[in-house]
Design a protein around this motif. Structure first.
Motif, PDB file in Angstrom:
ATOM      1  N   ALA A   1       0.811  -1.207   0.000  1.00 17.02           N
ATOM      2  CA  ALA A   1       0.000   0.000   0.000  1.00 17.02           C
ATOM      3  C   ALA A   1       0.846   1.260   0.000  1.00 17.02           C
ATOM      4  O   ALA A   1       0.539   2.226  -0.686  1.00 17.02           O
ATOM      5  N   THR A   2       1.927   1.278   0.782  1.00 10.44           N
ATOM      6  CA  THR A   2       2.665   2.523   0.950  1.00 10.44           C
ATOM      7  C   THR A   2       4.095   2.443   0.434  1.00 10.44           C
ATOM      8  O   THR A   2       4.820   3.429   0.482  1.00 10.44           O
ATOM      9  N   SER A   3       4.522   1.268  -0.020  1.00 12.11           N
ATOM     10  CA  SER A   3       5.890   1.056  -0.484  1.00 12.11           C
ATOM     11  C   SER A   3       6.943   1.292   0.595  1.00 12.11           C
ATOM     12  O   SER A   3       8.111   1.429   0.313  1.00 12.11           O
ATOM     13  N   GLU A   4       6.482   1.359   1.834  1.00 17.67           N
ATOM     14  CA  GLU A   4       7.444   1.468   2.931  1.00 17.67           C
ATOM     15  C   GLU A   4       7.965   0.059   3.216  1.00 17.67           C
ATOM     16  O   GLU A   4       7.213  -0.910   3.135  1.00 17.67           O
ATOM     17  N   ALA A   5       9.280  -0.035   3.512  1.00 16.31           N
ATOM     18  CA  ALA A   5       9.829  -1.359   3.810  1.00 16.31           C
ATOM     19  C   ALA A   5       9.134  -1.922   5.037  1.00 16.31           C
ATOM     20  O   ALA A   5       8.916  -1.206   6.021  1.00 16.31           O
ATOM     21  N   VAL A   6       8.768  -3.219   4.969  1.00 17.54           N
ATOM     22  CA  VAL A   6       8.015  -3.819   6.074  1.00 17.54           C
ATOM     23  C   VAL A   6       8.828  -3.763   7.364  1.00 17.54           C
ATOM     24  O   VAL A   6       8.305  -3.493   8.440  1.00 17.54           O
ATOM     25  N   SER A   7      10.158  -3.971   7.228  1.00 18.63           N
ATOM     26  CA  SER A   7      10.988  -3.940   8.434  1.00 18.63           C
ATOM     27  C   SER A   7      10.962  -2.553   9.070  1.00 18.63           C
ATOM     28  O   SER A   7      10.978  -2.424  10.298  1.00 18.63           O
ATOM     29  N   SER A   8      10.880  -1.514   8.240  1.00 17.52           N
ATOM     30  CA  SER A   8      10.861  -0.173   8.814  1.00 17.52           C
ATOM     31  C   SER A   8       9.506   0.125   9.447  1.00 17.52           C
ATOM     32  O   SER A   8       9.407   0.885  10.411  1.00 17.52           O
ATOM     33  N   ILE A   9       8.440  -0.520   8.918  1.00 21.23           N
ATOM     34  CA  ILE A   9       7.136  -0.370   9.576  1.00 21.23           C
ATOM     35  C   ILE A   9       7.214  -0.902  10.995  1.00 21.23           C
ATOM     36  O   ILE A   9       6.793  -0.264  11.953  1.00 21.23           O
ATOM     37  N   PHE A  10       7.826  -2.098  11.126  1.00 19.07           N
ATOM     38  CA  PHE A  10       8.005  -2.673  12.463  1.00 19.07           C
ATOM     39  C   PHE A  10       8.775  -1.716  13.361  1.00 19.07           C
ATOM     40  O   PHE A  10       8.385  -1.427  14.479  1.00 19.07           O
ATOM     41  N   ALA A  11       9.922  -1.238  12.845  1.00 16.75           N
ATOM     42  CA  ALA A  11      10.826  -0.448  13.676  1.00 16.75           C
ATOM     43  C   ALA A  11      10.193   0.866  14.107  1.00 16.75           C
ATOM     44  O   ALA A  11      10.424   1.334  15.223  1.00 16.75           O
TER      45      ALA A  11
END
Lengths: 348, 312
Positions: free
Chosen positions: B82-92
């Protein structure tokens, strides 16, 4: 000399009248005042949702019977709304037909309009329990919502019970490889936190009432499985089961005809715990937009609307949904407690 | 002890493999077609085909599964659809907000529920005890939603004691300003079930023989409760905390939604609404791994709390 043994009809009768588990439990439940009252409330709700399902009550919940946000009768009509009404112009009528380019067609339009029948709908300024954004009666909505919410809670609990009982019976009775496999499935399901399991199912299965039932049932069977399995392990070596085996009763019959009735009280109590949990879960899922669709009403969708209304000072929809839900869930929880006490063989 | 821990870690593998299989096949066979979700409504068949190629959807199933496993092990889930944000950075970036709210909730709940439950267990059978039990039953039957809706409206909107919602970049400001109302509401709601549960644990212990022995040798009721009963009831309490602990990391998503807290729970909910599969899959699998680990820690802690426990 032969002694005449006196016949003891009273003894024979007493032996015959020894009540079964369910009859004894029913008698215990009847002596429990809290249990009786909660049973009556739950039965009343069941009758209500039966009537709603048949369309006898609340079939017209979508009808806009009052003005928007019609307040409850006790707090009187909304004065602010009355003041906001546009007043009719009071000045003298000015004939504009000379300058109005549409004037020649007014008569034609009036004739055409007369061909259509129109009725004036009088909308109530107050409703017994208030109205929502569209002027729908919140009491009727709460009844319809009860039908949907309780239906979802009951069906999901039945589904979870079915899955849990069948798997638990298989795991406990058969054991061995099958048991190990089922334990593995159980471990997998319980290692995922409940809410994430529900979210993951919701992400792939979509929305709708049947879907909510499916999701909750699939996510909630583990507790039932655990308990039924433990009961089956306890029962499978009991004498009555060995006796059934000796006279050649099949495995399936031993599992479901002989053992199942003997563990059914455990299942019943766990089932009613599930109903309460699932009704609460449905409310939250519907609030989040993952449950009941918008063209349906449940206690959850009512609370979702109430969230916005409260800031505007319209508290009645929140009150109606909360009161209905609290009454039913309290009665059901107390009934579950009473049922557990009534069915507990240690207390008998 | 070491041998026990190693064996338990070893036993985690089949469970986690099961979780991976469950999540993989659930999304593979029941979820929508990822290419169509990503492509949107206006995608041409060629574009869809290109996305399928890029995601490896045209590969055999077992190769897709292998890619899935590699993603899990390497912690590289690519980007959110949806946002092209890295999944790992979403977690962090989302986890700190969740923990800022959830850890105080957990600590306060346990710290309040234990003494309260001990107090109620002390006066068991009296009118106070029955009154509190009825009160908690009623309190429990009202949806969590109602408490949050009314609490936010009353304390935030009407009385203005707390901000209605909001979040800042400073941990201290968050903790002392924005997180206060959510924490208090969640603790108030969570207290009723915890109180009931802990009370039943204490009552179980009070019925035991060692309590009678302690009474017989003339110990004060206070000493019996605080020294003997409390220590013994810690095991079921610990189990219960271990059960709720994984939830701390997803947070109470309802609280996060209501108070606009940019936490992991709200993110998962957004992901469900946007069919953002990588985020949901990653959260589910890592939380499952964490749950299994926490259960292991709890089992080891039993040994610390209760020397009679033998780890097999």
């Amino acid at each position: 000399m032969s002694a005449v043994i006196p016949a003891r009809p009273d003894l024979a009768a007493a032996v015959e009248r020894s009540p079964g588990v369910w009859k004894a439990a029913w008698q215990r439940l009847r002596h429990d005042r809290v249990g009786t009252v909660s049973l009556a409330i739950v039965c009343a709700f069941m009758l209500l949702i039966l009537a709603a399902t048949l369309g006898l009550v609340a079939g017209d919940w979508q009808r806009e019977t009052g003005v928007p946000y019609a307040p409850p009768t006790i707090s009187g009509a909304d004065r602010a709304q009355a003041e906001q009404a546009i007043e009719a112009p009071k000045g003298p009528l000015v004939d504009l037909s000379d300058v109005d380019p549409l004037a020649p067609r007014y008569a034609e339009w009036k004739d055409r309009a007369a061909k259509f029948q129109s009725t004036e709908i009088v909308k109530a300024t107050t409703l017994a329990f208030g109205g929502d954004r569209l002027g729908r009666d919140v009491l009727v909505k709460a009844i319809k919502g009860a039908q949907v919410s309780i239906f979802v809670g009951l069906s999901a609990a039945l589904l979870a019970t079915l899955i849990g009982t069948v798997l638990g019976a298989a795991g406990g009775y058969i054991g061995g490889k099958v048991g190990d496999f089922l334990e593995w499935v159980y471990n997998v399901f319980t290692s995922i936190p409940d809410i994430l399991l529900i979210f993951a199912f919701a992400a792939v299965f979509g929305r709708g009432i049947e879907t909510v039932v499916l999701i909750l049932g699939l996510a909630g069977w583990t507790g039932m499985y655990r308990q039924v399995r433990a009961e089956y392990i306890k029962h499978r070596t009991r004498e009555y089961v060995r006796a059934a085996e000796a006279i050649g009763v099949s495995h399936a019959a031993r599992m479901f005809i002989h053992i199942l009735p003997n563990v059914s009280h455990v299942i019943l109590v766990r089932l009613s715990l599930l109903v309460v949990g699932f009704i609460k879960a449905e409310v939250i899922l519907s609030f989040l937009g993952l449950g009941v669709p918008v063209d349906q009403v449940s206690w959850g969708t009512m609370l979702a609307e109430a969230n916005v209304e409260l800031v505007l000072g319209k508290w009645w929809q929140l009150a109606a949904a909360t009161a209905f839900m609290a009454t039913f869930v309290t009665a059901f929880s107390l009934l579950t407690d009473a049922l557990r006490d009534a069915l507990d063989p240690k207390l008998r | 002890m070491t041998a026990y821990v190693v064996r338990r870690l070893w036993q985690m593998i089949p469970t986690l493999a099961g979780v991976i299989l469950l999540v993989f096949f659930l999304f593979k066979y029941f979820g929508g077609d990822p290419a169509e979700i990503l492509g949107g409504l206006l995608a041409t068949p060629e574009q869809i085909e290109a996305i399928r190629d890029q995601l490896g959807l045209n590969l055999p199933v077992w190769e897709q599964l292998w890619i899935f496993v590699r993603q899990i092990v390497s912690f590289d889930w690519g980007r959110s659809w949806a946002t092209s944000e890295a999944v790992s950075s979403i977690f962090a970036t989302r986890l700190p907000a969740t923990l800022t709210v959830m850890i105080p909730i957990l600590l306060l709940e346990v710290a309040l529920a234990i003494p309260l439950a001990l107090g109620v267990a002390h006066v068991r059978g009296t009118l106070t005890d029955r009154g509190i039990m009825v009160l908690t039953t009623v309190a429990l039957s009202i949806s969590f939603l109602v408490y949050v809706i009314v609490g936010q409206w009353l304390f935030g909107f009407t009385l203005g004691w707390f901000p209605v919602q909001g979040w800042s970049d400073s941990f201290l400001v968050n903790l002392t300003r924005y997180a206060v109302l959510p924490i208090l509401l969640a603790v108030a709601v969570g207290l009723a079930p915890q109180l009931r549960l802990y009370r039943s644990f204490f009552l179980d212990e009070i019925g035991q023989d060692y309590v009678r022995t302690a009474r017989a040798k003339g110990l004060t009721e206070r000493r019996i409760l605080l020294k003997h009963v409390l220590r013994n009831a810690l095991i079921p309490i610990l189990t219960n905390v271990a059960v709720v602990l994984p939830g701390v990391f997803v947070g109470s998503f309802l609280i996060e939604v209501f108070f606009s807290i940019p936490g992991l729970g709200r993110e998962v909910l957004l992901a469900v609404n946007r069919s953002d599969y990588p985020v949901i899959q990653a959260v589910t699998i890592y939380l499952a791994a964490l749950t299994v680990l926490i259960n292991l820690v709890a089992d080891v802690l039993y040994k610390v709390v209760d020397p009679r426990v033998v780890l097999k």
